[in-house]
Design a protein around this motif. Structure first.
Motif, PDB file in Angstrom:
ATOM      1  N   ILE A   1       0.818  -1.134   0.081  1.00 55.02           N
ATOM      2  CA  ILE A   1      -0.436  -0.473   0.247  1.00 55.02           C
ATOM      3  C   ILE A   1       0.584   1.378   0.167  1.00 55.02           C
ATOM      4  O   ILE A   1       0.654   2.554  -0.959  1.00 55.02           O
ATOM      5  CB  ILE A   1      -0.651   0.006   1.062  1.00 55.02           C
ATOM      6  N   THR A   2       2.008   1.512   0.515  1.00 52.44           N
ATOM      7  CA  THR A   2       2.531   2.308   0.985  1.00 52.44           C
ATOM      8  C   THR A   2       3.467   3.342  -0.246  1.00 52.44           C
ATOM      9  O   THR A   2       3.339   4.123  -1.007  1.00 52.44           O
ATOM     10  CB  THR A   2       3.728   1.795   2.162  1.00 52.44           C
ATOM     11  N   GLY A   3       4.345   1.435  -0.833  1.00 47.73           N
ATOM     12  CA  GLY A   3       4.517   2.067  -2.447  1.00 47.73           C
ATOM     13  C   GLY A   3       3.756   2.298  -4.013  1.00 47.73           C
ATOM     14  O   GLY A   3       4.036   2.892  -3.815  1.00 47.73           O
ATOM     15  N   ALA A   4       2.432   1.278  -3.318  1.00 45.85           N
ATOM     16  CA  ALA A   4       1.925   2.455  -5.082  1.00 45.85           C
ATOM     17  C   ALA A   4       1.270   3.493  -3.980  1.00 45.85           C
ATOM     18  O   ALA A   4       1.236   4.405  -5.542  1.00 45.85           O
ATOM     19  CB  ALA A   4       0.114   1.176  -4.553  1.00 45.85           C
ATOM     20  N   ALA A   5       1.456   4.252  -3.359  1.00 46.62           N
ATOM     21  CA  ALA A   5       0.692   5.613  -2.490  1.00 46.62           C
ATOM     22  C   ALA A   5       1.769   6.418  -2.627  1.00 46.62           C
ATOM     23  O   ALA A   5       0.920   7.328  -4.133  1.00 46.62           O
ATOM     24  CB  ALA A   5       0.185   5.382  -0.714  1.00 46.62           C
ATOM     25  N   LEU A   6       2.709   5.941  -2.733  1.00 44.96           N
ATOM     26  CA  LEU A   6       3.710   6.832  -2.353  1.00 44.96           C
ATOM     27  C   LEU A   6       4.553   7.040  -4.362  1.00 44.96           C
ATOM     28  O   LEU A   6       4.857   7.790  -4.525  1.00 44.96           O
ATOM     29  CB  LEU A   6       5.523   6.370  -1.915  1.00 44.96           C
ATOM     30  N   SER A   7       4.224   6.385  -4.874  1.00 43.26           N
ATOM     31  CA  SER A   7       4.750   6.381  -6.724  1.00 43.26           C
ATOM     32  C   SER A   7       3.435   7.127  -6.886  1.00 43.26           C
ATOM     33  O   SER A   7       3.665   7.542  -8.225  1.00 43.26           O
ATOM     34  CB  SER A   7       4.937   4.259  -7.398  1.00 43.26           C
ATOM     35  N   THR A   8       2.000   6.663  -6.646  1.00 45.28           N
ATOM     36  CA  THR A   8       1.016   7.643  -7.215  1.00 45.28           C
ATOM     37  C   THR A   8       1.839   8.518  -7.156  1.00 45.28           C
ATOM     38  O   THR A   8       1.100   9.500  -7.921  1.00 45.28           O
ATOM     39  CB  THR A   8      -0.587   7.322  -6.988  1.00 45.28           C
ATOM     40  N   ALA A   9       1.608   9.152  -5.492  1.00 46.21           N
ATOM     41  CA  ALA A   9       1.770  10.184  -5.494  1.00 46.21           C
ATOM     42  C   ALA A   9       2.965  12.057  -6.473  1.00 46.21           C
ATOM     43  O   ALA A   9       2.795  12.331  -7.243  1.00 46.21           O
ATOM     44  CB  ALA A   9       1.464  11.037  -4.008  1.00 46.21           C
ATOM     45  N   ALA A  10       4.298  10.312  -6.392  1.00 47.02           N
ATOM     46  CA  ALA A  10       5.014  11.454  -7.002  1.00 47.02           C
ATOM     47  C   ALA A  10       5.012  11.595  -8.657  1.00 47.02           C
ATOM     48  O   ALA A  10       4.773  12.556  -9.201  1.00 47.02           O
ATOM     49  CB  ALA A  10       6.573  10.113  -7.179  1.00 47.02           C
ATOM     50  N   ASN A  11       4.233  10.502  -9.225  1.00 48.50           N
ATOM     51  CA  ASN A  11       3.528  10.295 -10.301  1.00 48.50           C
ATOM     52  C   ASN A  11       2.737  11.464 -10.913  1.00 48.50           C
ATOM     53  O   ASN A  11       3.009  12.752 -11.078  1.00 48.50           O
ATOM     54  CB  ASN A  11       2.700   9.323 -10.857  1.00 48.50           C
TER      55      ASN A  11
END
Length: 173
Positions: free
Chosen positions: A157-167
């Motif tokens: 969940i953290t990886g998906a959230a951070l990556s999406t936010a960065a994108n």
């Protein structure tokens, strides 16, 4: 090809400006080149981070004369205080090697997944970033000590959230 005079007159600033343009490896395919390049760069950063962290904990312990209050931190510093310097160096190298591989693995997996998803779907959007971040977070969770189902889910969940936010923030910032 560079001539000898050009190599002699290049400054460190010139090297840093061209850092993104240079590829460390040419493995014959852009996906493999990207994975290897990201792995090597992030692994180097991970090694510097791990050595800096250990130097900090050693310095803090030396100033206080005690072990660091946190049990986790005390265990890290205590592992450095071996019977001999050889044990200390072995503990340091083991931890540094593990963190180096973790950083490199995360960068290589994420970069390869985003590139592969972009090629497969024909576009680069937040969906690619979310999936790549989730899979990378899961892979990272499996390398952690005492990984459990809860830790894996949390890292996904953290990886998906951070990556999406960065994108999503890439176009804003």
């Amino acid at each position: 090809m560079f001539d000898k005079k050009n190599l002699e007159t290049r400054s460190v600033l010139d090297e840093l400006r061209n850092f993104e343009k240079n590829v460390f490896f040419d493995l014959g395919h852009p996906l493999l080149n990207r994975i290897a390049d990201c792995f090597v760069r992030a692994a180097g950063i991970g090694a510097v981070q791990a050595l800096s962290k250990e130097a900090y904990f050693t310095a803090v312990e030396g100033c206080n004369g005690d072990t660091v209050a946190s049990p986790k931190k005390a265990r890290q510093v205590a592992a450095l205080r071996g019977e001999t310097n050889q044990k200390s160096v072995e503990a340091l190298m083991k931890r540094t090697g593990k963190e180096t591989l973790q950083w490199g693995m995360v960068a290589g997996v994420y970069s390869g997944l985003t590139y592969g998803l972009k090629e497969a779907r024909g576009s680069h959007d937040w969906k690619n970033s979310a999936l790549a971040g989730a899979l990378t977070g899961g892979a990272l969770a499996l390398t952690l000590d005492h990984s459990s189902h809860e830790k894996v889910v949390q890292c996904v969940i953290t990886g998906a959230a951070l990556s999406t936010a960065a994108n999503l923030l890439a176009g804003v910032l």
